[in-house]
Motif scaffolding. Structure first.
Motif, PDB file in Angstrom:
ATOM      1  N   ALA A 320       0.827  -1.217   0.000  1.00  0.00           N
ATOM      2  CA  ALA A 320       0.000   0.000   0.000  1.00  0.00           C
ATOM      3  C   ALA A 320       0.854   1.257   0.000  1.00  0.00           C
ATOM      4  O   ALA A 320       0.382   2.335  -0.383  1.00  0.00           O
ATOM      5  N   ASP A 321       2.109   1.118   0.395  1.00  0.00           N
ATOM      6  CA  ASP A 321       3.021   2.261   0.450  1.00  0.00           C
ATOM      7  C   ASP A 321       3.785   2.459  -0.862  1.00  0.00           C
ATOM      8  O   ASP A 321       4.656   3.311  -0.948  1.00  0.00           O
ATOM      9  N   ILE A 322       3.464   1.631  -1.869  1.00  0.00           N
ATOM     10  CA  ILE A 322       4.138   1.727  -3.163  1.00  0.00           C
ATOM     11  C   ILE A 322       3.181   2.349  -4.178  1.00  0.00           C
ATOM     12  O   ILE A 322       2.175   1.730  -4.534  1.00  0.00           O
ATOM     13  N   PRO A 323       3.438   3.558  -4.632  1.00  0.00           N
ATOM     14  CA  PRO A 323       2.557   4.186  -5.635  1.00  0.00           C
ATOM     15  C   PRO A 323       2.478   3.315  -6.889  1.00  0.00           C
ATOM     16  O   PRO A 323       3.468   2.773  -7.355  1.00  0.00           O
ATOM     17  N   GLY A 324       1.267   3.169  -7.416  1.00  0.00           N
ATOM     18  CA  GLY A 324       1.110   2.420  -8.657  1.00  0.00           C
ATOM     19  C   GLY A 324       0.763   0.963  -8.480  1.00  0.00           C
ATOM     20  O   GLY A 324       0.454   0.282  -9.460  1.00  0.00           O
ATOM     21  N   PHE A 325       0.820   0.462  -7.246  1.00  0.00           N
ATOM     22  CA  PHE A 325       0.378  -0.904  -6.983  1.00  0.00           C
ATOM     23  C   PHE A 325      -1.116  -0.886  -6.650  1.00  0.00           C
ATOM     24  O   PHE A 325      -1.556  -0.125  -5.782  1.00  0.00           O
ATOM     25  N   ARG A 326      -1.885  -1.728  -7.316  1.00  0.00           N
ATOM     26  CA  ARG A 326      -3.313  -1.869  -7.020  1.00  0.00           C
ATOM     27  C   ARG A 326      -3.591  -3.354  -6.840  1.00  0.00           C
ATOM     28  O   ARG A 326      -3.321  -4.145  -7.745  1.00  0.00           O
ATOM     29  N   PHE A 337      -0.860 -10.295  -5.872  1.00  0.00           N
ATOM     30  CA  PHE A 337      -0.971 -10.228  -7.333  1.00  0.00           C
ATOM     31  C   PHE A 337      -1.426  -8.832  -7.750  1.00  0.00           C
ATOM     32  O   PHE A 337      -2.537  -8.638  -8.239  1.00  0.00           O
ATOM     33  N   PRO A 338      -0.564  -7.843  -7.570  1.00  0.00           N
ATOM     34  CA  PRO A 338      -0.973  -6.468  -7.869  1.00  0.00           C
ATOM     35  C   PRO A 338      -1.019  -6.159  -9.364  1.00  0.00           C
ATOM     36  O   PRO A 338      -0.235  -6.685 -10.147  1.00  0.00           O
ATOM     37  N   ASP A 339      -1.934  -5.274  -9.709  1.00  0.00           N
ATOM     38  CA  ASP A 339      -1.960  -4.670 -11.040  1.00  0.00           C
ATOM     39  C   ASP A 339      -0.870  -3.604 -11.064  1.00  0.00           C
ATOM     40  O   ASP A 339      -0.859  -2.685 -10.236  1.00  0.00           O
ATOM     41  N   VAL A 340       0.058  -3.726 -12.004  1.00  0.00           N
ATOM     42  CA  VAL A 340       1.202  -2.804 -12.083  1.00  0.00           C
ATOM     43  C   VAL A 340       1.198  -2.018 -13.391  1.00  0.00           C
ATOM     44  O   VAL A 340       2.215  -1.447 -13.779  1.00  0.00           O
ATOM     45  N   SER A 341       0.049  -1.970 -14.056  1.00  0.00           N
ATOM     46  CA  SER A 341      -0.006  -1.332 -15.381  1.00  0.00           C
ATOM     47  C   SER A 341       0.284   0.165 -15.303  1.00  0.00           C
ATOM     48  O   SER A 341       0.596   0.783 -16.324  1.00  0.00           O
ATOM     49  N   GLY A 342       0.186   0.752 -14.108  1.00  0.00           N
ATOM     50  CA  GLY A 342       0.517   2.163 -13.957  1.00  0.00           C
ATOM     51  C   GLY A 342       1.969   2.478 -14.262  1.00  0.00           C
ATOM     52  O   GLY A 342       2.330   3.649 -14.478  1.00  0.00           O
ATOM     53  N   ARG A 401      13.258  -2.904  -1.394  1.00  0.00           N
ATOM     54  CA  ARG A 401      13.993  -2.858  -2.661  1.00  0.00           C
ATOM     55  C   ARG A 401      13.063  -2.539  -3.827  1.00  0.00           C
ATOM     56  O   ARG A 401      13.420  -1.768  -4.741  1.00  0.00           O
ATOM     57  N   ILE A 402      11.895  -3.165  -3.835  1.00  0.00           N
ATOM     58  CA  ILE A 402      10.936  -2.942  -4.918  1.00  0.00           C
ATOM     59  C   ILE A 402      10.520  -1.478  -4.963  1.00  0.00           C
ATOM     60  O   ILE A 402      10.517  -0.838  -6.026  1.00  0.00           O
ATOM     61  N   LYS A 403      10.197  -0.918  -3.811  1.00  0.00           N
ATOM     62  CA  LYS A 403       9.776   0.493  -3.755  1.00  0.00           C
ATOM     63  C   LYS A 403      10.883   1.405  -4.251  1.00  0.00           C
ATOM     64  O   LYS A 403      10.628   2.329  -5.055  1.00  0.00           O
TER      65      LYS A 403
END
Length: 410
Positions: A320-326, A337-342, A401-403
């Motif tokens: 939730a703290d990573i912009p663009g993860f839904r 399994f986040p949507d990362v299309s952003g 690391r991902i963020k």
């Protein structure tokens, strides 16, 4: 001195079958290979690509395997499995699922993957349509392709926790539909179908008696919402449902390779026939250990589930703290399994464009040294799958690391 005779040997061209050329390598295994290759070079890779519990097999199961060796269980086994194991599986179905089966309905295989493949090959003819609820496990479509069937993926909306509706299924069925495949709890989304949802699906199937169902329940015990419902519990369609399960997830027995299916006698016999010509019976020692696993109940599984629930909640907070993860909230299994299309269309520090989830997964591997699997392999190309079956500290470090890596995209 005479000249050396010319080398007249030739190499025959390697012509592989159309079957193998059409098949894709499992993307989860492919990403794990890449992660291992980087690790072999000394890179500190955190692998969140594999669906493997990080827990040891419970000691009482290991002890049963040792005892089996001492007792001389070192010979070939019956193709469908030891009678004692098949009876223990029947008892498990009665206890956990209120389903009545006899040993003749059970086929034990070298992992649930083989059980799934046996069932697909037993039912699907060339040109038959197979409705596959998506997002789906990576091997479903390849198994259908191997049987020369036609996959018909149905994508569930994230707003519905990625679950396909009965109305979607009704609209997808044609006279050529032979089989429906789905998992609950689902790999990769963690979605769990409830009783009302499966009752509606059963009503659709009642109207289409030519359609069989392959229900993958390998994550049955890893459930955060309580009740697990099997589609075979709906009596009117029970004989058309093949239920697949195994020991890898609930008992942390991935390396033991024991799975099983329950089906009407004719389908079970067909799966046994296929298995008799490909692998024969499953490992004797692993089968004896599996008997002990079932007789020991599910206390060890419940302990693991508590850890998986805690990790799910922790990872949801980190994501939730990573912009663009839904993302949805997984109800079971051990994945995010986040949507990362952003992030599509953005550029890496090296000037490369992120055009897909596959590009993003490779960027995270190379930049953040975190291995994940792109969603196209699961029928959802806007998503990425992260396994949460890793130690808490590894998960925290991975998402830091991902963020940081995603923040570098422009």
């Amino acid at each position: 001195m005479s000249a050396a005779a010319p080398d007249t040997t030739t190499t025959a061209p390697l012509i592989l079958s159309d079957r193998i050329n059409a098949m894709q390598e499992s993307q989860t295994i492919a990403m794990a290979k890449k992660a291992r290759a980087l690790a072999a070079e000394g890179v500190d890779v955190i692998s969140l690509s594999f669906g493997e519990p990080d827990f040891q097999t419970p000691q009482y199961i290991k002890d049963a395997a040792k005892q089996a060796l001492d007792d001389g269980y070192t010979f070939y086994t019956p193709v469908p499995g030891y009678l004692e194991l098949r009876q223990a599986i029947c008892d498990k179905f009665e206890r956990d699922n209120q389903l009545s089966y006899k040993p003749e309905n059970i086929v034990v295989s070298t992992g649930a993957k083989q059980a799934l493949a046996n069932a697909v090959l037993s039912l699907v003819n060339p040109g038959d349509e197979v409705v596959v609820f998506a997002p789906y496990w990576v091997s479903y479509e390849e198994m259908v392709r191997l049987a020369e069937g036609i996959s018909v993926p149905l994508l569930g909306a994230m707003e519905n926790n990625f679950k396909v509706t009965a109305a979607q299924l009704e609209a997808a069925i044609t006279p050529r539909t032979k089989l429906l495949m789905y998992s609950s709890p689902c790999n990769p989304t963690g979605a769990v179908f409830n009783r009302d949802e499966l009752a509606a699906i059963a009503e659709v199937l009642l109207r289409h008696p030519h359609v069989y169902v392959l229900a993958d329940e390998i994550y049955e015990y890893i459930n955060f919402v309580g009740e697990h419902v099997s589609l075979a519990q709906f009596d009117a369609i029970k004989d058309r449902v093949i239920t697949v399960n195994g020991f890898s997830k609930g008992y942390a027995m991935t390396g033991w390779r024991v799975g099983y299916l329950a089906a009407q006698r004719e389908i079970a016999a067909a799966c046994e026939k296929i298995q008799s010509q490909i692998t024969s019976g499953t490992c004797s020692i692993a089968q004896r250990a599996s008997i002990a696993a079932l007789e020991g109940g599910r206390a060890s599984a419940d302990e693991m589930v508590a850890a998986y629930r805690r990790r799910r909640d922790m990872v949801l907070e980190l994501a939730a703290d990573i912009p663009g993860f839904r993302t949805n909230v997984p109800s079971g299994a051990f994945y995010l399994f986040p949507d990362v299309s952003g992030y599509f269309g953005r550029s890496t520090p090296a000037g490369e464009t992120i055009s897909s989830a596959a590009d993003l997964a490779m960027y995270l591997l190379n930049e953040a040294h975190v291995a994940a699997v792109d969603g196209a392999a699961f029928g959802a190309p806007d998503c990425i799958r992260f396994s949460t079956a890793a130690a808490d500290d590894k998960l925290r470090e991975a998402f830091v690391r991902i963020k940081d890596a995603l923040a570098k995209l422009k």
